[in-house]
Scaffold this active site. Structure first.
Site, short mmCIF file in Angstrom:
data_model
loop_
_atom_site.label_atom_id
_atom_site.label_comp_id
_atom_site.label_asym_id
_atom_site.label_seq_id
_atom_site.Cartn_x
_atom_site.Cartn_y
_atom_site.Cartn_z
N LYS A 128 0.82 -1.22 0.00
CA LYS A 128 0.00 0.00 0.00
C LYS A 128 0.86 1.27 0.00
CE LYS A 128 -2.21 -1.07 3.77
NZ LYS A 128 -1.56 -2.38 3.95
N THR A 129 1.80 1.31 0.93
CA THR A 129 2.64 2.49 1.03
C THR A 129 3.47 2.65 -0.24
OG1 THR A 129 2.71 2.22 3.42
CG2 THR A 129 4.39 3.64 2.45
N ASP A 169 -1.97 7.96 3.75
CA ASP A 169 -1.60 6.58 4.12
C ASP A 169 -2.25 6.24 5.47
OD1 ASP A 169 -0.40 4.10 4.04
OD2 ASP A 169 1.67 4.82 4.27
N GLU A 170 -2.39 4.95 5.76
CA GLU A 170 -2.96 4.51 7.05
C GLU A 170 -4.31 5.17 7.32
OE1 GLU A 170 -1.29 2.22 8.76
OE2 GLU A 170 0.85 2.51 8.36
N ARG A 199 4.77 -7.41 11.06
CA ARG A 199 5.99 -6.62 10.90
C ARG A 199 7.15 -7.53 10.51
NH1 ARG A 199 3.88 -2.99 9.24
NH2 ARG A 199 2.05 -4.26 9.53
N GLN A 201 -5.91 -3.15 10.55
CA GLN A 201 -4.80 -2.53 11.26
C GLN A 201 -5.20 -1.23 11.95
OE1 GLN A 201 -0.73 -2.84 9.51
NE2 GLN A 201 -1.84 -3.42 7.66
P1 ATP Z 1 1.53 -2.12 5.96
O1 ATP Z 1 0.10 -2.55 5.91
O2 ATP Z 1 2.30 -2.87 6.98
O3 ATP Z 1 1.68 -0.65 6.02
P2 ATP Z 1 1.97 -1.99 3.12
O4 ATP Z 1 0.78 -2.58 2.51
O5 ATP Z 1 2.07 -0.53 3.17
O6 ATP Z 1 2.18 -2.62 4.57
P3 ATP Z 1 4.56 -1.88 1.92
O7 ATP Z 1 5.32 -1.49 3.13
O8 ATP Z 1 4.31 -0.88 0.89
O9 ATP Z 1 3.22 -2.60 2.36
O10 ATP Z 1 5.27 -3.12 1.23
C1 ATP Z 1 5.70 -4.25 1.98
C2 ATP Z 1 6.98 -4.80 1.40
O11 ATP Z 1 6.74 -5.45 0.18
C3 ATP Z 1 8.01 -3.72 1.14
O12 ATP Z 1 9.28 -4.23 1.44
C4 ATP Z 1 7.84 -3.50 -0.35
O13 ATP Z 1 9.01 -2.98 -0.93
C5 ATP Z 1 7.56 -4.89 -0.85
N1 ATP Z 1 6.78 -4.94 -2.11
C6 ATP Z 1 5.57 -4.39 -2.32
N2 ATP Z 1 5.15 -4.65 -3.57
C7 ATP Z 1 6.11 -5.37 -4.17
C8 ATP Z 1 6.26 -5.95 -5.48
N3 ATP Z 1 5.33 -5.86 -6.42
N4 ATP Z 1 7.39 -6.64 -5.72
C9 ATP Z 1 8.35 -6.77 -4.78
N5 ATP Z 1 8.27 -6.25 -3.54
C10 ATP Z 1 7.16 -5.55 -3.23
MG MG Z 2 2.20 0.85 4.78
#
Ligand code: ATP
Ligand code: MG
Length: 734
Positions: free
Chosen positions: A36-37, A221-222, A612, A252
């Protein structure tokens, strides 16, 4: 970047769709670690590169300063340019920016100061006292959360519906008085930042039109942790016209206790026209053992929007569960394991220790220190919240604003200059009667002779000191001002004279503040655009200190184990994660067991914790725990039982003995044997000097319990204070 499509590299189809969607409202609803981020950051880059959006037209909001910095860095890396002027920040920092710029329209003094929750509490205590209100019936913390709660709901005192309820009427009255005091001193609390900036925009149509015009896209975000006020703020600012991209995960949402509304996700879908909803289902962060466990845990919650989350990553190692005899043993296990991991080639910074309550950190910290493992704490014992730092900041605040009562109260007699509580009470009384600030009351008292004799002299010394500091620093650079104030106020001297390492650490912290100021003016801190010089810089620095309290501390570059509460771990990821104190009463927290909905929030917090971890996860608990000076015998958390057994392994001693986790545990040793009382206990009294064969000499500070449970709290020189079981500790009276 030449080729805009490079922004879409290493993205799955759903992510690509979200990043490159035409401008319009969009909700990305997805589980932990699904990107997402990452999508948010790449979308900003896409909007700039492919849609030609100016960097000035972007407003991106996150929840912590750390996340904001991270977002800016990632964006700069992606675009290959510096983006110091882009509005990326927390709700608070952006609101603050608006208020600073438009202080007149916001009806604030130019040099308004931000107060943190500590200052807020102090102020409330004072109000209760001044108005002789029973602080048992109206506990200060309750008043504080009432006031914050009102502000989070966007309510001013006259808007609160009291329904003839006497209790509520009193609360509202306190809110009103509190607000008056803040207005008088030019003080703004965290809730006020947001509410005030909302009112600023709402009541100034031209200004609102300007910002609506300026921002071409708003990203959040969040989003699951936005509260009513933040939602209203976004709605007002976007005018429902500016396209918005919001990302979040209902599983979350962990700030319900502070007014966050999960419903905002649904509301957004309904209220913002033609919202496109994108779901991301692939997790890229964790092993399948970890992800499946997290999925299983969260499935115990009833109130969910329902999402899928899978990974094609490897199964990975099972989750290790360690039950220590006590909290010390738990800490030892963690630190031993960390050392093992380091020898396996992990960096310390790749490991995080998470806990439910800040108070849990101390024992772990002490163990880390003893074993020489570098660590850093996010939140909790924050650099800017340390006593000596707050004292120095209070002096600095007084330089800018003499009417800052909270600052004045804090340092009027620090270091001691013979101004007793009696004199301070008199000042308060006078300030209340004349409806002035303490500073004014002090001068009035000196002027008409009601403050005289020793007290009068002492007060005059203080007043002269502040005026002199002001004179002496007027031509100095920011870090020189801070250095000068530290020396001339006597603060440094004061801590230098303190015995032991504590005083030394405090002096070092004060020195560190000068370093921080230097870095600040050199623009290393955050993307602050115009910092200016002298007092202008000081003002910006104080605001930064207040906003930043909590996010980072000390040396960013040293390889340290990361310690933080589960709450502040949101959005982050680490190869190795320890979740500690996984016990009934602690996690889930006992307060959550009484209020409906709170248990589900605790479970979401646990879900945040589990997700995490990238490669390896440890859950630890203790059979005996000492917290806040009390001993408890907690059972392992229900959350452990909610995890699939095939993904768990129980670790006994340093990973040597390992067997599947059995739900009914054998009787722990303390129950079978009990504690043997020693025969002859030395008779000791509080304040007595004693000697210990290992810790050396110390003084008895406190004692509790009887017979075999009798314990004493001893402050040892060099070793700090320790609780010792009297029957075992070989203490000799001196
Ligand atoms: P959270 O809910 O904990 O905030 P999030 O959904 O924001 O998580 P991110 O932090 O953006 O998730 O991504 C999680 C991990 O997965 C990061 O290390 C990111 O670089 C990696 N990632 C995300 N998408 C891909 C992709 N398509 N290919 C490879 N790595 C990815
Ligand atoms: Mg995130």
């Amino acid at each position: 970047m030449d080729d805009v499509t490079a922004i879409l590299d290493h993205m799955n189809a759903a992510q690509r769709e979200a990043v490159s969607a035409p401008q319009g409202n969009m909700l990305v609803l997805a589980g932990a670690g699904s990107g997402k981020t990452r999508v948010l950051v790449h979308r900003i880059a896409w909007l700039m590169q492919a849609e030609g959006l100016s960097p000035y037209a972007v407003l991106a909001v996150t929840f912590t300063n750390k996340a904001a910095r991270e977002m800016r860095t990632r964006l700069e890396a992606l675009l290959g340019l510096s983006l110091r002027h882009v509005w990326v920040g927390t709700f608070h920092s952006i609101a603050h920016r608006l208020l600073r710029t438009h202080w007149q329209d916001a009806r604030l003094p130019q040099h308004f100061q931000i107060i943190d929750s500590d200052d807020q509490l102090r102020l409330i205590k004072r109000l209760l006292k001044e108005n002789t209100i029973d602080d048992e019936r109206y506990p200060p913390r309750q008043v504080q959360s009432f006031i914050s709660g009102c502000k989070e709901e966007g309510l001013r005192p006259h808007q609160v519906n009291v329904n003839g309820d006497a209790y509520l009427m009193q609360m509202v009255d306190l809110y009103e008085r509190y607000q008056l005091t803040c207005e008088r001193g030019g003080l703004v609390d965290f809730g006020e930042l947001l509410l005030r900036s909302l009112e600023l925009l709402r009541d100034n149509p031209a200004l609102l039109a300007h910002y609506r015009e300026r921002f071409g896209h708003v990203l959040v975000d969040e989003f699951q942790d936005t509260n009513t006020l933040q939602y209203a703020w976004l709605k007002l600012l976007s005018g429902m016209q500016t396209p918005m991209t919001v990302v979040g995960d209902d599983d979350q949402s962990i700030y319900g206790w502070r007014g966050a509304r999960i419903e905002n996700i649904r509301r957004f879908e309904q209220e913002f026209s033609e919202t496109k909803t994108v779901r991301l289902e692939q997790n890229y962060r964790s092993t399948s053992a970890i992800l499946e466990s997290a999925n299983a845990l969260i499935s115990h919650n009833a109130e969910r929007m329902g999402k899928e989350l899978w990974t094609d990553g490897e199964q990975g190692e099972p989750i290790s569960v360690y039950g220590g005899f006590n909290d010390l043993d738990e800490a030892r296990f963690i630190v031993d394991t960390i050392r093992d991991k380091v020898s396996e080639g992990f960096k310390r910074s790749e490991m995080a220790i998470l806990y439910r309550s800040n108070a849990q950190s101390r024992v772990i910290e002490e163990t880390l220190i003893r074993q020489g493992v570098a660590y850093r704490i996010y939140g909790g014992q924050r650099f800017y919240e340390r006593m000596e730092i707050k004292n120095a900041l209070a002096y600095l605040r007084l330089l800018l604003n003499r009417n800052d009562d909270a600052a004045l109260e804090r340092v009027i007699n620090v270091p001691a200059r013979g101004i007793g509580t009696r004199t301070v009470e008199l000042l308060r009384e006078r300030a209340r009667l004349d409806n002035t600030s303490l500073w004014q009351a002090l001068h009035d008292g000196l002027h008409d002779g009601s403050l005289k004799g020793r007290a009068g002299n002492a007060v005059r010394v203080f007043s002269d000191l502040i005026e002199r500091l002001d004179d002496e620093t007027s031509m100095l650079a920011l870090h020189e001002i801070i250095d000068h104030v530290g020396e001339r106020s006597g603060l440094i001297e004061h801590h230098r004279n303190e015995k032991g390492e504590k005083g030394q650490a405090r002096v070092e912290n004060l020195e560190e503040l000068v370093t921080a100021a230097k870095a600040f003016t050199q623009g290393e801190a955050l993307g602050n655009a115009e910092i200016g010089e002298g007092m202008v810089a000081l003002e910006a620095f104080l605001a930064e200190a207040a906003l930043n309290a909590g996010d980072h501390e000390a040396d960013e570059f040293e390889d340290c184990v990361q310690m933080m509460t589960l709450h502040s771990a949101k959005g982050l990821e680490f190869p190795v994660v320890f979740i500690t104190g996984v016990e009934e009463g602690l996690f889930p927290h006992k307060m959550s067991l009484e209020e409906p909905g709170r248990l589900e929030e605790e479970r979401r917090l646990c879900y945040v914790g589990l997700t995490r971890a990238m490669q390896k996860l440890y859950l630890t608990h203790a059979e005996v725990r000492r917290l806040h000076g009390k001993e408890t015998f907690p059972r392992p958390s229900r959350f452990v039982r909610e995890l699939p057994e095939q993904h768990l392994e129980e670790v006994r001693m340093r990973g040597q003995v390992s067997r599947p986790l059995s739900v009914s545990r054998p009787q722990p040793s303390w129950r079978q044997q009990g504690v043997e009382a020693a025969g002859d206990l030395p008779s000791l009294s509080l304040g007595q000097r004693v000697s210990h064969p290992v810790f050396g000499e110390g003084v008895i500070l406190d004692a509790e319990g009887e017979g075999e449970r009798a314990r004493v709290h001893v402050s040892f020189e060099g070793e700090g204070a320790k609780w010792l079981v009297l029957g075992f500790a070989k203490l000799t009276p001196l």
